[in-house]
Structures are given as C-alpha cells and as structure tokens.
Design a protein around this motif. Structure first.
Motif, mmCIF file in Angstrom:
data_model
loop_
_atom_site.group_PDB
_atom_site.id
_atom_site.type_symbol
_atom_site.label_atom_id
_atom_site.label_comp_id
_atom_site.label_asym_id
_atom_site.label_seq_id
_atom_site.Cartn_x
_atom_site.Cartn_y
_atom_site.Cartn_z
ATOM 1 N N MET A 111 0.856 -1.198 0.000
ATOM 2 C CA MET A 111 0.000 0.000 0.000
ATOM 3 C C MET A 111 0.883 1.237 0.000
ATOM 4 S SD MET A 111 -2.891 0.970 2.896
ATOM 5 C CE MET A 111 -3.258 -0.756 3.136
ATOM 6 N N ILE A 112 0.519 2.234 -0.772
ATOM 7 C CA ILE A 112 1.243 3.519 -0.811
ATOM 8 C C ILE A 112 0.259 4.624 -0.473
ATOM 9 C CG2 ILE A 112 2.521 5.171 -2.244
ATOM 10 C CD1 ILE A 112 2.384 1.619 -3.435
ATOM 11 N N ILE A 113 0.581 5.403 0.567
ATOM 12 C CA ILE A 113 -0.228 6.576 0.926
ATOM 13 C C ILE A 113 0.591 7.791 0.552
ATOM 14 C CG2 ILE A 113 -1.348 7.839 2.801
ATOM 15 C CD1 ILE A 113 -1.680 5.159 4.262
ATOM 16 N N SER A 114 0.104 8.562 -0.429
ATOM 17 C CA SER A 114 0.939 9.607 -1.024
ATOM 18 C C SER A 114 0.181 10.909 -1.237
ATOM 19 C CB SER A 114 1.475 9.100 -2.377
ATOM 20 O OG SER A 114 2.139 10.128 -3.082
ATOM 21 N N ASP A 115 0.949 12.020 -1.096
ATOM 22 C CA ASP A 115 0.421 13.315 -1.521
ATOM 23 C C ASP A 115 0.254 13.260 -3.041
ATOM 24 O OD1 ASP A 115 1.515 16.784 -1.071
ATOM 25 O OD2 ASP A 115 -0.405 15.904 -1.643
ATOM 26 N N ILE A 116 -0.789 13.917 -3.559
ATOM 27 C CA ILE A 116 -1.047 13.819 -4.995
ATOM 28 C C ILE A 116 -0.184 14.790 -5.794
ATOM 29 C CG2 ILE A 116 -2.912 15.509 -5.289
ATOM 30 C CD1 ILE A 116 -4.400 13.260 -6.853
ATOM 31 N N ARG A 117 0.241 15.915 -5.139
ATOM 32 C CA ARG A 117 1.058 16.896 -5.840
ATOM 33 C C ARG A 117 2.363 17.103 -5.083
ATOM 34 N NH1 ARG A 117 -2.034 21.849 -8.482
ATOM 35 N NH2 ARG A 117 -0.013 21.945 -9.469
ATOM 36 N N MET A 118 3.463 16.849 -5.782
ATOM 37 C CA MET A 118 4.796 16.989 -5.195
ATOM 38 C C MET A 118 5.724 17.551 -6.255
ATOM 39 S SD MET A 118 5.064 13.302 -3.237
ATOM 40 C CE MET A 118 4.597 12.435 -4.724
ATOM 41 N N PRO A 119 6.810 18.169 -5.839
ATOM 42 C CA PRO A 119 7.769 18.658 -6.836
ATOM 43 C C PRO A 119 8.372 17.490 -7.609
ATOM 44 C CG PRO A 119 8.658 18.830 -4.596
ATOM 45 C CD PRO A 119 7.215 18.492 -4.462
ATOM 46 N N GLY A 120 8.640 17.721 -8.885
ATOM 47 C CA GLY A 120 9.189 16.638 -9.704
ATOM 48 C C GLY A 120 8.094 15.681 -10.128
ATOM 49 N N LYS A 121 8.296 14.420 -9.812
ATOM 50 C CA LYS A 121 7.320 13.398 -10.196
ATOM 51 C C LYS A 121 6.123 13.475 -9.241
ATOM 52 C CE LYS A 121 9.056 9.355 -11.131
ATOM 53 N NZ LYS A 121 8.968 9.301 -12.600
ATOM 54 N N ASP A 122 4.893 13.773 -9.777
ATOM 55 C CA ASP A 122 3.729 13.873 -8.894
ATOM 56 C C ASP A 122 3.172 12.479 -8.586
ATOM 57 O OD1 ASP A 122 1.326 14.973 -11.457
ATOM 58 O OD2 ASP A 122 2.256 13.032 -11.091
ATOM 59 N N GLY A 123 2.146 12.453 -7.733
ATOM 60 C CA GLY A 123 1.599 11.185 -7.263
ATOM 61 C C GLY A 123 1.028 10.313 -8.369
ATOM 62 N N PHE B 214 -9.299 18.701 -6.988
ATOM 63 C CA PHE B 214 -10.291 17.650 -7.226
ATOM 64 C C PHE B 214 -10.110 16.995 -8.591
ATOM 65 C CE2 PHE B 214 -13.857 15.146 -6.627
ATOM 66 C CZ PHE B 214 -14.774 15.282 -7.661
ATOM 67 N N GLU B 215 -9.706 17.780 -9.595
ATOM 68 C CA GLU B 215 -9.494 17.200 -10.919
ATOM 69 C C GLU B 215 -8.376 16.160 -10.882
ATOM 70 O OE1 GLU B 215 -12.616 18.605 -12.657
ATOM 71 O OE2 GLU B 215 -11.164 17.382 -13.740
ATOM 72 N N TYR B 216 -7.322 16.445 -10.087
ATOM 73 C CA TYR B 216 -6.253 15.459 -9.928
ATOM 74 C C TYR B 216 -6.777 14.193 -9.263
ATOM 75 C CZ TYR B 216 -2.471 18.640 -11.222
ATOM 76 O OH TYR B 216 -1.631 19.457 -11.917
ATOM 77 N N ALA B 217 -7.631 14.398 -8.232
ATOM 78 C CA ALA B 217 -8.177 13.245 -7.516
ATOM 79 C C ALA B 217 -9.030 12.388 -8.450
ATOM 80 C CB ALA B 217 -9.010 13.719 -6.327
ATOM 81 N N ARG B 218 -9.834 13.032 -9.276
ATOM 82 C CA ARG B 218 -10.667 12.279 -10.217
ATOM 83 C C ARG B 218 -9.795 11.517 -11.215
ATOM 84 N NH1 ARG B 218 -15.760 15.257 -12.634
ATOM 85 N NH2 ARG B 218 -14.184 16.429 -13.751
ATOM 86 N N GLU B 219 -8.724 12.179 -11.673
ATOM 87 C CA GLU B 219 -7.835 11.501 -12.607
ATOM 88 C C GLU B 219 -7.168 10.304 -11.933
ATOM 89 O OE1 GLU B 219 -4.786 13.930 -14.270
ATOM 90 O OE2 GLU B 219 -3.944 12.294 -15.445
#
Length: 529
Positions: free
Chosen positions: A57-69, A94-99
């Motif tokens: 399981m990976i619990i990750s922030d969706i937006r990060m510098p460089g490679k995003d979630g 929310f658009e990122y979450a939907r994607e």
C-alpha cells in the motif's frame, strides 16, 4: 491465527515532514497489523523505495515537486497492478483526484486529514488486499467463477436468454439452488443526472456506487452484486434474509446517499430457487419499483401478487378528458383545467398503470394541448420538445402532473394578462368596424382573424364574449340591417338587393331575411312603405 498473519507493508510519501510525522504518530499501525516500510519526500525517492521494499500500500500526496503522485502510481502499477494507492489532496485538486481514481487509485482523502476517515480507508484497503490474496490463491480453481463471466451469466438469465449459455451451466453456483431473492437498485432522477454528467463524471459516479453496493452486499451476506442497466444494480441475497428486505433496502439507500448525496430506490422480488428464475426475480423487483412512480419519493418497495395483478395489461386513452381539457384551453378556464389534471392523476393511480403506460398517455395529452395553445397564438415559453424531455426525465407521476399544471397554468395566466379588458374591446371593435365596412363582400372569418392577429378559435371566443354573437350571426345581422335600409329608402328591385349586401343567391337572401324579420323582403317593403 492472528500472530501468523502476514503484515502488509505501507510506505508514506509527502514533501511536508510535518505530515509524514503526523501520519506515523496518529495512525495505530500495529493495531491495524500494518508496518511502515519506509517514507519518501518526493516521487523519485518513492519509486526507488517501492522497488526496494515491495509495499502492498502507498499513501501519497497527490502533488509533489518533480514526479507527482499520479505519475508515480502509473509507473508502480505498470510493474505490479495489485498495489493500492491512497492519495491525499487539497481542496483545489479535485481534478487530480478524479484523474487518480480513473487511473486506478483505491481512494483519496481531502486535506486537512481526518485521521478517523483515513483509518477507515486503510481498513477497507486492507480488506481489499486480503480478498485479493485469497482470490489469487483460488485463481486456478474451477469452483471460482471470474466476476465478469459470472455477471454475464446472471445477466443473460435475467434477460431471459438461457439457450446461448447452456454450455456455461457448469459455472452455475449451487448458492442459487438453496433459494434467494433479488434487489434491484435504481438511481432516482437518472435521466437528468445522465444529461448533466460528462462521460468521465458518469463513469466515476457509477464506479463509486458499484463499490458501495458491492462492499455493502458483502458485509450483509449477499451472494453477488453487479451493475445491470445504466443507473441500476442487481443484488442477490440468500432467502434466509427475506424477513429483512425493508431494513436492507433502507440501509443501502442510506449508505449510497451518505457517500454520494444521490438518492435511489430499491425493489425486492419474491423468494426464488435456481438460476432459471433470475428473469422472473428481476420482473418481480422491477414491478415493485413501479410503486416509486406513484409514491412520489425514494423508498423500498417489495413485490406482492396483489400489486402485480393490479397492473393493467392495456392502457385506455382518456378521450373524454382530452375533450374537456381542450375546452378549458379554448375558454381560458384555468381553474377547471387544473382540476382536470388532478382528476387525471387520480385516474392513472387507480388504474395502476406502469410508468411507461402512464407516461405515454401524459405525452399524448401534452402534445394535443400544446398544439391547441399554439393554434390560439398564445405565448409558449417552452418548446414542445423541451416540455416532453422534462416530463420524460421525471421519476414520479406527481412531478409530471405538477409540470403540466405549472406550464399550461402559467401560459393561460399570461394569455389573460396579455389581453386586458381594454385590449379585447379594442381588438373586437376593430373587427366589427371592418365587418361593417365590408359586409357586402365575400367576407371570411380568416380575413377578420388576420386583421385581429388572433387564431380562429381565440377570436371566436373573444368575439362572442364581447358582442354576444358568433362571427356569422354578427355578419348576417349586419347584412340584413343594411338590406332593410335599402328596402325602406330606395326603389332598388328586391332581387338586386341581395348582391348589394353580400348574397349572390337572391333566393337564399330571401330565406335568411324572412328567418330574421319574419317577413319576406317584398312584404317588409310593402309594410314599410
């Protein structure tokens, strides 16, 4: 048994150290029988950590510098599709979450993090991993039917198509031979929702509801749950739960509303035995849902023989009601029209027609009334197509009748306002003046209506109200009065009077003259002289 259970490995990914510390401290990892295999501050570190530790399981922030979630997830899932991602996202993402959900994320959580909600999410993910492992172990067993094949088999039998799948009967699970009943779950207002949603939104919402229904069914002891038609799901239960139909239905409706804010209704079949009765079970549940049309609200409906026999085999079109409604429109009698709509609602309820039968009658009446309004040149705010689409999108009889009362009632009020008392008098005065000056011609009602800028039916109504005569009566009266003046004051021969006042046939003129005065033109001239 608990001590030998394998711990699932989790990695945490976030570029904010305070969030990483919070996640490590606030979640009872040991109690959940999970272990933190590592943590990373960006996507690149996380990818290497995944390859080193092979987490579940990976619990990750969706937006990060460089490679995003999302980029991280795509690479991880390409290497192992069974790993689960839970994303943490901000309100503006929310658009990122939907994607992320579209690309295969298990779930997502909005900041600020609600730790209780995250714990619930992790527990669901853990249960999913356990089920996933169990399925992997049983993958090669012929006793386990793949989900899609099983759903396809059940769907074919629900549709009544048994023969094409006889070769698949070996897949049939004996659970249906022990007795079962079916629940059909339908989204309320689905036609409208379907128009509002984009393709991606529709896929996301239906996927979310499917997950809710499937998880709920599993927890309640259901046999299987799967989507059938768009906006509709089928759940099968063992018949030992049949005394809980109402509570099961209410619980599911509440669960869907709590998680999606969408309302739905559920219909339950009678108890059945064997896969061959799936079609009958579906018909039962669908008939139970007919009650939704008349109740006017979401709810749980259970099939009963008495309700089924009440459904009419053929709907009779209410021709007398149509004539009465048309008469109301011609007279602009708004209150009588509204009363007739209420009467129609009661009649349809008493006949216990299906939604399709009742809607067909309503649509036909709507078209007839709309054309009548159109023919009278009355103001119409909606197009006919728009009005019919609105009716079609409504799930209950009460809402359909309410739309008709509102639309036609408003149009009638506007029509009356558009023709104030002074306006009517002016229009009719213009018409009578025209008749007075043109009585000797071959004058038609169409010609006068064009002058008045009114439809024939509307002109006739207003003309009679103002003058007390029909158009023909008024024209005839005007012609005979002119004839009497000519006979009294000139020496024009009787047969020559007829064309002077608009009659080409002297004999017909004499008949009309005598009918109105009681004398022939000659007798009238003699007495007047």
């Amino acid at each position: 048994m608990g001590s030998t259970e394998e711990k699932y490995r989790v990695i945490l990914v976030d570029d904010e150290p305070i969030i990483l510390r919070s996640l490590k401290a606030a979640i009872p990892w040991d109690d959940l029988h999970l272990e933190i295999a590592g943590e990373a501050r960006n996507g690149e570190q996380a990818l290497q950590l995944v390859r080193d530790t092979e987490p579940h399981m990976i619990i990750s922030d969706i937006r990060m510098p460089g490679k995003d979630g999302i980029s991280l997830m795509k690479e991880v899932l390409a290497e192992n599709s069974q790993r689960l991602f839970i994303f943490i996202s901000g309100y503006g993402e929310f658009e990122y979450a939907r994607e992320a959900l579209r690309e295969g994320a298990f779930d997502y959580l909005l900041k600020p993090i609600d730790h209780d909600e995250l714990i619930g999410m992790i527990m669901r993910a853990k249960k999913h991993l356990s089920k996933q492992q169990e399925n992997d172990k049983l993958l090669h067993s012929v006793q386990v039917l793949s989900l899609l094949a099983r759903e396809r088999l059940f769907a074919e039998f629900i549709e009544g198509n048994q023969s094409p799948l006889q070769h698949m009967r070996w897949l049939e699970n004996s659970e249906l031979e022990q007795g079962y009943f079916m629940a059909v779950v339908q989204l309320d207002h689905y036609v409208k929702l379907n128009e509002q949603w984009s393709i991606d939104e529709k896929r996301l919402w239906l996927f979310a509801i499917r997950n809710i229904v499937s998880e709920w069914s599993l927890n309640q002891g259901g046999l299987t749950a799967f989507p059938f038609h768009s906006g509709e799901w089928v759940v099968l239960f063992p018949d030992k739960l049949s005394d809980r139909k109402i509570s099961l239905g209410n619980d599911l409706i509440g669960r869907i509303k709590a998680n999606t804010k969408l309302s739905c209704s559920t219909g339950f079949s009678q108890n059945m035995i064997g896969i061959d009765q799936l079609n009958e079970a579906y018909q039962n549940a669908a008939q139970a849902l007919y009650q939704r049309f008349y109740s006017g609200q979401e709810g749980v409906y259970v099939f009963s023989e008495s309700a089924a026999t009440a459904i009419a085999s053929e709907a009779k079109y209410p021709k007398q009601l149509e004539e009465s409604l048309l008469e109301c429109v011609r007279k602009l009698d708004r209150q009588q029209m509204l009363d007739l709509f209420d009467e129609m609602k009661g009649d349809l309820e008493n006949q216990a027609l299906t939604k399709e039968q009742a809607e067909r009658i309503i649509v036909e009446l709507t078209i007839v009334l709309y054309r009548q309004f159109e023919g009278m040149n009355l103001m119409l705010e909606w197009s006919l197509e728009g009005l019919l689409q609105e009716i079609n999108s409504l799930p209950t009889l009460s809402e359909m009748i309410a739309v008709l009362k509102d639309c036609f009632g408003q149009w009638m009020l506007q029509s009356k306002e558009n023709y104030s008392r002074g306006d009517v008098q002016a229009v009719i005065a213009k018409a009578t003046s025209y008749i007075t000056h043109n009585y000797h011609k071959d004058l038609s009602i169409e010609e006068v209506c064009d002058l008045a800028e009114l439809s024939i039916s509307h002109f006739c109504l207003l003309f009679k109200q103002e003058t007390g005569y029909t158009f023909l009566e008024y024209l005839t009266q005007c012609r005979i009065e002119k004839a009497k003046f000519i006979l009294q004051n000139t020496n024009v021969k009787v047969y020559q009077v007829a064309p002077l006042v608009g009659y080409q046939d002297p004999r017909y003129f004499s008949q009309v003259f005598k009918k109105l005065t009681g004398k022939t033109p000659s007798e009238y001239r003699e007495e007047a002289g």
